[in-house]
Scaffold this motif. Structure first.
Motif, PDB file in Angstrom:
ATOM      1  N   ASN A 124     -14.442  46.817   7.926  1.00 47.83           N
ATOM      2  CA  ASN A 124     -13.402  47.161   8.265  1.00 47.83           C
ATOM      3  C   ASN A 124     -12.157  45.473   8.083  1.00 47.83           C
ATOM      4  OD1 ASN A 124     -13.216  46.612  11.326  1.00 47.83           O
ATOM      5  ND2 ASN A 124     -15.017  46.624  10.043  1.00 47.83           N
ATOM      6  N   TYR A 125     -10.641  46.106   7.916  1.00 40.69           N
ATOM      7  CA  TYR A 125      -9.942  45.727   8.407  1.00 40.69           C
ATOM      8  C   TYR A 125      -9.435  45.590   9.804  1.00 40.69           C
ATOM      9  CZ  TYR A 125      -8.912  45.386   3.406  1.00 40.69           C
ATOM     10  OH  TYR A 125      -9.034  45.271   2.474  1.00 40.69           O
ATOM     11  N   ARG A 126      -9.004  44.900  10.709  1.00 40.08           N
ATOM     12  CA  ARG A 126      -9.671  44.646  12.115  1.00 40.08           C
ATOM     13  C   ARG A 126      -7.697  43.749  12.595  1.00 40.08           C
ATOM     14  NH1 ARG A 126      -9.889  41.418  15.782  1.00 40.08           N
ATOM     15  NH2 ARG A 126     -10.184  42.722  18.645  1.00 40.08           N
ATOM     16  N   MET A 127      -6.744  44.510  12.941  1.00 39.89           N
ATOM     17  CA  MET A 127      -5.566  44.388  12.974  1.00 39.89           C
ATOM     18  C   MET A 127      -4.950  44.257  14.586  1.00 39.89           C
ATOM     19  SD  MET A 127      -4.001  46.329   9.789  1.00 39.89           S
ATOM     20  CE  MET A 127      -5.053  47.564   9.349  1.00 39.89           C
ATOM     21  N   ALA A 128      -4.810  43.066  15.135  1.00 43.64           N
ATOM     22  CA  ALA A 128      -4.464  43.105  16.301  1.00 43.64           C
ATOM     23  C   ALA A 128      -3.271  42.175  16.822  1.00 43.64           C
ATOM     24  CB  ALA A 128      -5.642  42.034  17.311  1.00 43.64           C
ATOM     25  N   VAL A 129      -2.685  43.042  17.657  1.00 47.64           N
ATOM     26  CA  VAL A 129      -0.828  42.902  17.403  1.00 47.64           C
ATOM     27  C   VAL A 129      -0.658  42.765  19.256  1.00 47.64           C
ATOM     28  CG1 VAL A 129       1.039  44.403  17.952  1.00 47.64           C
ATOM     29  CG2 VAL A 129      -0.234  45.103  16.330  1.00 47.64           C
ATOM     30  N   THR A 130       0.126  41.819  19.357  1.00 42.64           N
ATOM     31  CA  THR A 130       0.402  41.325  20.317  1.00 42.64           C
ATOM     32  C   THR A 130       1.444  41.450  20.923  1.00 42.64           C
ATOM     33  OG1 THR A 130      -0.183  39.223  19.682  1.00 42.64           O
ATOM     34  CG2 THR A 130      -2.120  39.617  20.660  1.00 42.64           C
ATOM     35  N   ASN A 131       2.131  40.952  22.307  1.00 42.99           N
ATOM     36  CA  ASN A 131       4.117  40.526  22.129  1.00 42.99           C
ATOM     37  C   ASN A 131       3.471  39.309  23.217  1.00 42.99           C
ATOM     38  OD1 ASN A 131       6.011  40.917  23.049  1.00 42.99           O
ATOM     39  ND2 ASN A 131       6.135  42.372  24.882  1.00 42.99           N
ATOM     40  N   LEU A 132       4.332  38.648  22.748  1.00 40.52           N
ATOM     41  CA  LEU A 132       4.827  36.755  23.275  1.00 40.52           C
ATOM     42  C   LEU A 132       5.862  37.358  24.113  1.00 40.52           C
ATOM     43  CD1 LEU A 132       4.655  34.915  20.121  1.00 40.52           C
ATOM     44  CD2 LEU A 132       3.238  35.713  21.579  1.00 40.52           C
ATOM     45  N   GLY A 133       6.833  38.960  24.003  1.00 35.80           N
ATOM     46  CA  GLY A 133       7.344  38.459  25.199  1.00 35.80           C
ATOM     47  C   GLY A 133       8.454  37.909  25.153  1.00 35.80           C
ATOM     48  N   PRO A 134       9.598  38.083  25.874  1.00 40.35           N
ATOM     49  CA  PRO A 134       9.570  37.969  27.857  1.00 40.35           C
ATOM     50  C   PRO A 134       9.590  39.901  28.466  1.00 40.35           C
ATOM     51  CG  PRO A 134      11.692  37.638  27.415  1.00 40.35           C
ATOM     52  CD  PRO A 134      11.565  37.674  26.296  1.00 40.35           C
ATOM     53  N   GLY A 135      10.159  40.758  27.574  1.00 38.79           N
ATOM     54  CA  GLY A 135       9.570  41.859  27.881  1.00 38.79           C
ATOM     55  C   GLY A 135       8.747  42.559  27.176  1.00 38.79           C
ATOM     56  N   SER A 136       8.477  44.328  27.719  1.00 31.11           N
ATOM     57  CA  SER A 136       7.749  44.825  26.937  1.00 31.11           C
ATOM     58  C   SER A 136       7.984  45.339  25.495  1.00 31.11           C
ATOM     59  CB  SER A 136       6.889  45.822  27.955  1.00 31.11           C
ATOM     60  OG  SER A 136       6.201  45.432  28.843  1.00 31.11           O
ATOM     61  N   THR A 154      -6.428  46.622  27.978  1.00 31.26           N
ATOM     62  CA  THR A 154      -4.657  46.354  29.628  1.00 31.26           C
ATOM     63  C   THR A 154      -5.982  45.561  30.161  1.00 31.26           C
ATOM     64  OG1 THR A 154      -4.263  47.841  29.788  1.00 31.26           O
ATOM     65  CG2 THR A 154      -3.163  47.509  28.621  1.00 31.26           C
ATOM     66  N   THR A 155      -5.698  44.788  30.837  1.00 28.44           N
ATOM     67  CA  THR A 155      -6.483  43.807  32.084  1.00 28.44           C
ATOM     68  C   THR A 155      -6.701  44.909  33.391  1.00 28.44           C
ATOM     69  OG1 THR A 155      -5.170  41.525  32.029  1.00 28.44           O
ATOM     70  CG2 THR A 155      -6.611  42.776  34.195  1.00 28.44           C
ATOM     71  N   SER A 201       3.570  42.112  27.229  1.00 25.30           N
ATOM     72  CA  SER A 201       3.836  40.835  26.859  1.00 25.30           C
ATOM     73  C   SER A 201       2.256  40.057  26.979  1.00 25.30           C
ATOM     74  CB  SER A 201       5.117  40.373  27.007  1.00 25.30           C
ATOM     75  OG  SER A 201       5.567  39.618  29.128  1.00 25.30           O
ATOM     76  N   LEU A 202       2.613  39.244  26.606  1.00 20.77           N
ATOM     77  CA  LEU A 202       0.775  38.057  27.121  1.00 20.77           C
ATOM     78  C   LEU A 202       1.844  37.467  28.426  1.00 20.77           C
ATOM     79  CD1 LEU A 202       0.052  36.892  23.590  1.00 20.77           C
ATOM     80  CD2 LEU A 202      -1.209  38.464  25.498  1.00 20.77           C
ATOM     81  N   PRO A 203       2.840  37.036  28.501  1.00 24.41           N
ATOM     82  CA  PRO A 203       2.871  36.231  29.909  1.00 24.41           C
ATOM     83  C   PRO A 203       2.251  37.511  31.460  1.00 24.41           C
ATOM     84  CG  PRO A 203       5.041  35.902  28.649  1.00 24.41           C
ATOM     85  CD  PRO A 203       3.322  36.664  28.092  1.00 24.41           C
ATOM     86  N   ALA A 204       2.894  38.738  31.038  1.00 27.62           N
ATOM     87  CA  ALA A 204       2.634  39.208  32.190  1.00 27.62           C
ATOM     88  C   ALA A 204       0.854  39.578  32.172  1.00 27.62           C
ATOM     89  CB  ALA A 204       3.257  41.093  31.546  1.00 27.62           C
ATOM     90  N   ASP A 205       0.159  39.979  31.030  1.00 27.78           N
ATOM     91  CA  ASP A 205      -0.852  40.107  30.871  1.00 27.78           C
ATOM     92  C   ASP A 205      -1.967  39.263  29.719  1.00 27.78           C
ATOM     93  OD1 ASP A 205      -3.362  41.543  30.704  1.00 27.78           O
ATOM     94  OD2 ASP A 205      -3.036  43.854  31.218  1.00 27.78           O
ATOM     95  N   LEU A 206      -2.400  38.470  29.552  1.00 33.05           N
ATOM     96  CA  LEU A 206      -3.106  38.078  29.295  1.00 33.05           C
ATOM     97  C   LEU A 206      -4.199  38.602  28.405  1.00 33.05           C
ATOM     98  CD1 LEU A 206      -3.590  34.720  30.964  1.00 33.05           C
ATOM     99  CD2 LEU A 206      -1.299  35.011  29.525  1.00 33.05           C
ATOM    100  N   ASN A 207      -4.817  39.646  28.596  1.00 35.17           N
ATOM    101  CA  ASN A 207      -5.478  40.258  27.439  1.00 35.17           C
ATOM    102  C   ASN A 207      -4.617  41.506  26.706  1.00 35.17           C
ATOM    103  OD1 ASN A 207      -7.814  39.103  28.783  1.00 35.17           O
ATOM    104  ND2 ASN A 207      -7.596  39.705  30.642  1.00 35.17           N
ATOM    105  N   ALA A 208      -3.055  41.675  26.425  1.00 37.46           N
ATOM    106  CA  ALA A 208      -3.212  42.685  26.462  1.00 37.46           C
ATOM    107  C   ALA A 208      -2.868  42.905  24.688  1.00 37.46           C
ATOM    108  CB  ALA A 208      -1.044  42.778  26.915  1.00 37.46           C
ATOM    109  N   LYS A 209      -3.168  43.927  24.729  1.00 37.63           N
ATOM    110  CA  LYS A 209      -3.132  43.884  22.651  1.00 37.63           C
ATOM    111  C   LYS A 209      -3.585  44.749  22.262  1.00 37.63           C
ATOM    112  CE  LYS A 209      -6.403  40.918  22.003  1.00 37.63           C
ATOM    113  NZ  LYS A 209      -7.255  39.924  21.773  1.00 37.63           N
ATOM    114  N   TRP A 210      -2.900  45.235  21.162  1.00 38.52           N
ATOM    115  CA  TRP A 210      -2.662  46.793  20.515  1.00 38.52           C
ATOM    116  C   TRP A 210      -4.076  46.775  18.289  1.00 38.52           C
ATOM    117  CZ3 TRP A 210       0.845  49.257  16.883  1.00 38.52           C
ATOM    118  CH2 TRP A 210       0.170  50.446  15.931  1.00 38.52           C
ATOM    119  N   VAL A 211      -4.920  46.957  18.792  1.00 36.74           N
ATOM    120  CA  VAL A 211      -6.242  46.627  17.633  1.00 36.74           C
ATOM    121  C   VAL A 211      -6.437  48.008  17.124  1.00 36.74           C
ATOM    122  CG1 VAL A 211      -8.525  45.872  17.748  1.00 36.74           C
ATOM    123  CG2 VAL A 211      -7.027  45.394  19.763  1.00 36.74           C
TER     124      VAL A 211
END
Length: 339
Positions: free
Chosen positions: A25-37, A62-63, A93-103
């Motif tokens: 499979n292809y695994r694509m992980a999207v994160t947000n460096l912020g500062p906002g959502s 999310t956490t 955003s990662l500053p608000a939640d260090l585990n936040a990502k869309w996979v």
């Protein structure tokens, strides 16, 4: 859209996992460096030629909530090569939640060696320099496989393989299908453990598959699993059952029992081809005609003369000429006489 209070900066990473196995499979992980959502986050990709999409998963991590199914993906084009996914919710955003990502995981069949690129976007993204990621698939194996074979017997197929080393190897799984492109079925219940896990030494293995039938060709794949859970598929190899031998006392079809006289082999008879000759017509036979009168009757009586016709006509008897009377012979005159 309404006023955006804080900008976002989305980025994507992409990997190819378990390539060469059933779970590639292809695994694509999207994160947000912020500062906002991030709002209205979308993910697109065009897969290499030959890749056929089989299934997909999409979830938000999310956490507070862990991994929750979230988002929707659609696939267009031949074999679903053109992917478009929408998150449909805010990406923290990662500053608000260090585990936040869309996979997003896309499971596929076919070759994935060609590089391809995933691209992410958001309505309030302020930096597009980090919006793409490319990857291509490579087969990595925890074992160095020397051989992998399948041999058919009368009632089972013997599958065997040999390794030269088993670095990071946990064990093996064996898969079977009734065609090279058919659905693979795992034939072993538990994983077949490695004989020398983590060693540079190899080992030999064998598996007897009895769930087979006459007249079918079976294809086998060997999967090795490493300590990280990454699986690598090898194969296929193929085999089919051989015909069972005749029971004792019975001769195989087409052969006479031992001890009995063997019939002489029948030699093929070669016939000369019949040469067809042209048929030459023969003149028809005509009934002979009687151009002259036929004399019938006793020869010592007066003959009757019949003139041919329909009906025949009897002619008057001819007058026979008088017979010619010849004088008797007296001999030749003699000259002289007796004195």
């Amino acid at each position: 859209m309404g006023q955006i209070s804080a900008p976002a900066d989305v980025t994507v990473a992409k990997d190819c996992l378990a390539y060469g196995s059933q779970n590639q499979n292809y695994r694509m992980a999207v994160t947000n460096l912020g500062p906002g959502s991030a709002r209205e986050v979308t993910l697109t990709d065009t897969f290499p030629t030959g890749v056929a999409v089989e299934s997909w998963t999409s979830y938000l991590i999310t956490t507070d909530n862990g991994a929750v199914p979230q988002g929707e993906c659609s696939f267009a084009g031949q074999n679903g090569q053109n992917m478009t996914c929408n998150l449909n919710t805010l990406l923290p955003s990662l500053p608000a939640d260090l585990n936040a990502k869309w996979v997003v995981n896309v499971y596929f069949d076919g070759p994935g060696e060609a590089p391809n690129t995933a691209t992410v976007d958001a309505d309030n993204d302020t930096d597009e320099k980090n919006n793409s990621a490319s990857t291509y698939c490579l087969i990595s194996s925890a074992v160095d496989l020397i051989s992998f074979t399948a041999v058919g017997g009368e009632s089972s197929v013997a599958v065997a393989w040999e390794t030269a080393s088993e670095t990071d190897n946990v064990g093996f799984n064996l898969y079977r299908a009734e065609s090279e492109s058919g659905d693979k079925v795992k034939v072993n219940g538990e994983i077949i453990p490695a004989a020398n896990p983590g060693s540079t030494m190899g080992a030999t293995y064998g598996y007897t598959d009895s769930a087979v039938a006459q007249g079918v060709t079976y294809y086998y794949w060997l999967e090795d699993v490493d300590t990280a859970g990454v699986a690598t598929m090898h194969g296929p190899v193929s085999a089919s059952l051989i015909a069972a031998e005749a029971p004792a006392g019975e001769a195989p079809a087409g052969e006479a029992p031992v001890g009995e006289e063997q019939p002489e082999a029948v030699q093929p008879v070669f016939e000369r081809p019949i040469r067809e000759l042209p048929v030459i017509g023969l003149p028809g036979l005509e009934r002979p005609s009687l151009p002259q009168p036929i004399v019938i009757g006793p020869v010592d009586q007066m003959p009757l003369i019949v003139i041919p016709g329909n009906p025949p006509v009897v002619a008057p008897a001819p007058v026979m000429p008088a017979p010619i009377v010849r004088p008797p012979r007296t001999g030749l005159p003699v000259e002289g006489g007796m004195e």
